[in-house]
Write a protein that holds these residues in place. Structure first.
Motif, PDB file in Angstrom:
ATOM      1  N   UNK A 171       1.165  -1.244  -0.515  1.00  0.00           N
ATOM      2  CA  UNK A 171      -0.316   0.280   0.135  1.00  0.00           C
ATOM      3  C   UNK A 171       0.893   1.251  -0.015  1.00  0.00           C
ATOM      4  N   UNK A 172       2.038   1.230   0.945  1.00  0.00           N
ATOM      5  CA  UNK A 172       2.491   2.494   0.993  1.00  0.00           C
ATOM      6  C   UNK A 172       3.386   2.709   0.064  1.00  0.00           C
ATOM      7  N   UNK A 173       4.539   1.640  -0.303  1.00  0.00           N
ATOM      8  CA  UNK A 173       5.578   1.560  -0.683  1.00  0.00           C
ATOM      9  C   UNK A 173       5.041   1.784  -2.304  1.00  0.00           C
ATOM     10  N   UNK A 174       4.955  -0.018  -3.034  1.00  0.00           N
ATOM     11  CA  UNK A 174       4.319   0.467  -4.273  1.00  0.00           C
ATOM     12  C   UNK A 174       3.113   0.657  -4.448  1.00  0.00           C
ATOM     13  N   UNK A 175       1.886   1.194  -3.596  1.00  0.00           N
ATOM     14  CA  UNK A 175       0.752   1.260  -4.301  1.00  0.00           C
ATOM     15  C   UNK A 175      -0.185   0.838  -5.118  1.00  0.00           C
ATOM     16  N   UNK A 176      -0.119  -0.704  -4.849  1.00  0.00           N
ATOM     17  CA  UNK A 176      -0.125  -1.795  -5.717  1.00  0.00           C
ATOM     18  C   UNK A 176      -1.808  -2.203  -4.606  1.00  0.00           C
ATOM     19  N   UNK A 177      -2.065  -1.860  -4.402  1.00  0.00           N
ATOM     20  CA  UNK A 177      -3.574  -1.977  -3.244  1.00  0.00           C
ATOM     21  C   UNK A 177      -3.418  -0.078  -2.470  1.00  0.00           C
ATOM     22  N   UNK A 178      -4.991  -0.458  -2.885  1.00  0.00           N
ATOM     23  CA  UNK A 178      -5.083   1.167  -1.610  1.00  0.00           C
ATOM     24  C   UNK A 178      -5.606   0.628  -0.556  1.00  0.00           C
ATOM     25  N   UNK A 179      -5.710   1.543   0.464  1.00  0.00           N
ATOM     26  CA  UNK A 179      -5.598   0.977   2.337  1.00  0.00           C
ATOM     27  C   UNK A 179      -6.915   0.619   2.437  1.00  0.00           C
ATOM     28  N   UNK A 180      -7.839   0.993   2.052  1.00  0.00           N
ATOM     29  CA  UNK A 180      -9.026   0.447   2.319  1.00  0.00           C
ATOM     30  C   UNK A 180      -9.889  -0.757   1.747  1.00  0.00           C
ATOM     31  N   UNK A 181      -8.870  -1.242   0.092  1.00  0.00           N
ATOM     32  CA  UNK A 181      -8.557  -2.833   0.553  1.00  0.00           C
ATOM     33  C   UNK A 181      -7.536  -3.783   0.830  1.00  0.00           C
ATOM     34  N   UNK A 182      -6.938  -3.080   1.445  1.00  0.00           N
ATOM     35  CA  UNK A 182      -5.413  -3.993   2.641  1.00  0.00           C
ATOM     36  C   UNK A 182      -6.714  -4.532   3.876  1.00  0.00           C
ATOM     37  N   UNK A 183      -6.881  -3.445   4.294  1.00  0.00           N
ATOM     38  CA  UNK A 183      -7.877  -3.793   5.606  1.00  0.00           C
ATOM     39  C   UNK A 183     -10.030  -4.890   5.119  1.00  0.00           C
ATOM     40  N   UNK A 184     -10.011  -4.846   3.857  1.00  0.00           N
ATOM     41  CA  UNK A 184     -10.970  -5.265   3.926  1.00  0.00           C
ATOM     42  C   UNK A 184     -10.547  -6.897   2.886  1.00  0.00           C
ATOM     43  N   UNK A 185      -8.750  -6.655   2.527  1.00  0.00           N
ATOM     44  CA  UNK A 185      -7.993  -8.251   3.152  1.00  0.00           C
ATOM     45  C   UNK A 185      -7.662  -8.842   3.838  1.00  0.00           C
ATOM     46  N   UNK A 186      -6.999  -7.564   5.340  1.00  0.00           N
ATOM     47  CA  UNK A 186      -6.743  -7.957   6.189  1.00  0.00           C
ATOM     48  C   UNK A 186      -7.943  -8.502   6.682  1.00  0.00           C
ATOM     49  N   UNK A 187      -9.288  -8.096   6.883  1.00  0.00           N
ATOM     50  CA  UNK A 187     -10.247  -8.826   7.387  1.00  0.00           C
ATOM     51  C   UNK A 187     -10.736  -9.952   6.656  1.00  0.00           C
ATOM     52  N   UNK A 188     -10.956 -10.648   5.344  1.00  0.00           N
ATOM     53  CA  UNK A 188     -11.116 -12.336   4.755  1.00  0.00           C
ATOM     54  C   UNK A 188     -10.463 -12.461   5.336  1.00  0.00           C
ATOM     55  N   UNK A 189      -8.139 -12.111   5.699  1.00  0.00           N
ATOM     56  CA  UNK A 189      -8.234 -13.348   5.377  1.00  0.00           C
ATOM     57  C   UNK A 189      -8.162 -13.908   7.403  1.00  0.00           C
ATOM     58  N   UNK A 190      -7.850 -12.586   8.242  1.00  0.00           N
ATOM     59  CA  UNK A 190      -8.742 -13.352   9.131  1.00  0.00           C
ATOM     60  C   UNK A 190     -10.249 -13.997   9.766  1.00  0.00           C
ATOM     61  N   UNK A 191     -11.054 -13.973   8.515  1.00  0.00           N
ATOM     62  CA  UNK A 191     -12.278 -14.064   8.881  1.00  0.00           C
ATOM     63  C   UNK A 191     -11.975 -15.332   8.580  1.00  0.00           C
ATOM     64  N   UNK A 192     -10.887 -16.347   7.365  1.00  0.00           N
ATOM     65  CA  UNK A 192     -11.276 -17.375   7.131  1.00  0.00           C
ATOM     66  C   UNK A 192     -10.050 -18.868   8.307  1.00  0.00           C
ATOM     67  N   UNK A 193     -10.499 -19.701   7.296  1.00  0.00           N
ATOM     68  CA  UNK A 193      -9.657 -21.031   8.230  1.00  0.00           C
ATOM     69  C   UNK A 193      -8.380 -21.079   7.738  1.00  0.00           C
TER      70      UNK A 193
END
Length: 186
Positions: free
Chosen positions: A36-58
């Motif tokens: 997010x911060x260095x490469x700008x491949x993903x925006x911050x909101x999307x990274x938070x969404x991906x983190x939430x999905x990662x945490x809630x998946x087995x």
């Protein structure tokens, strides 16, 4: 363009995974800093969404996050590169530790190093939590702030199993979206 990202994705995840101690929450912070911060491949909101999905998946949060970031940045090849980069360092390190397990557990310097790493890991996890709280606070959504507070109370004070908290917040999010869509149709 995604073909050029694959080696960078692999080596970024290899580096992050090699120097991450403390589990998935720590690796998500480092992934955010990189993608997010260095490469700008993903925006911050999307990274938070991906983190939430990662945490809630087995499964392991680090591998789940690698799958999602890999897919988002470079498709199926990105998944392979990100997952390989993520699992290779722990595989090598744990293989070495298991080979020398007896001498490692009885070494007082190894025990001291682990104690020191615990303090660093706690600080990094606190940083993740603080970043997530700031993001929710910046949205200025009373509903999200209240939901975050209730989830914290349920986990910290009531010792409610995290699975129930995740299921409740997911259900709430789905119902809220259904309600918004129906309200928009009316």
């Amino acid at each position: 363009m995604s073909g050029k990202k694959i080696p960078q994705l692999f080596f970024s995840m290899l580096y992050i995974s090699t120097f991450t101690f403390g589990g998935g929450f720590v690796i998500i912070t480092l992934m955010k800093q990189k993608f997010v911060d260095k490469l700008h491949w993903i925006d911050e909101q999307e990274m938070l969404d991906l983190a939430a999905l990662s945490q809630s998946s087995p499964g392991a949060i680090a591998v789940n996050a690698a799958i999602l970031v890999g897919w988002r940045t470079a498709g199926a090849a990105g998944i392979a590169a990100a997952v390989a980069g993520t699992i290779l360092p722990p595989l090598v390190i744990l293989s070495a530790i298991s080979f020398f397990y007896t001498s490692f557990t009885s070494n007082p310097y190894a025990a001291l190093a682990l104690k020191g790493m615990q303090a660093g890991v706690a600080a990094v996890i606190f940083d993740v939590v603080w970043s997530l709280v700031q993001h929710v606070w910046k949205e200025k959504s009373i509903t999200n702030i209240l939901l975050m507070a209730l989830a914290f109370i349920a986990a910290f004070f009531c010792n409610l199993n995290v699975i129930y908290i995740i299921l409740a917040t997911v259900s709430f999010g789905i119902l809220r979206e259904i309600f918004r869509r129906k309200k928009g149709e009316a």
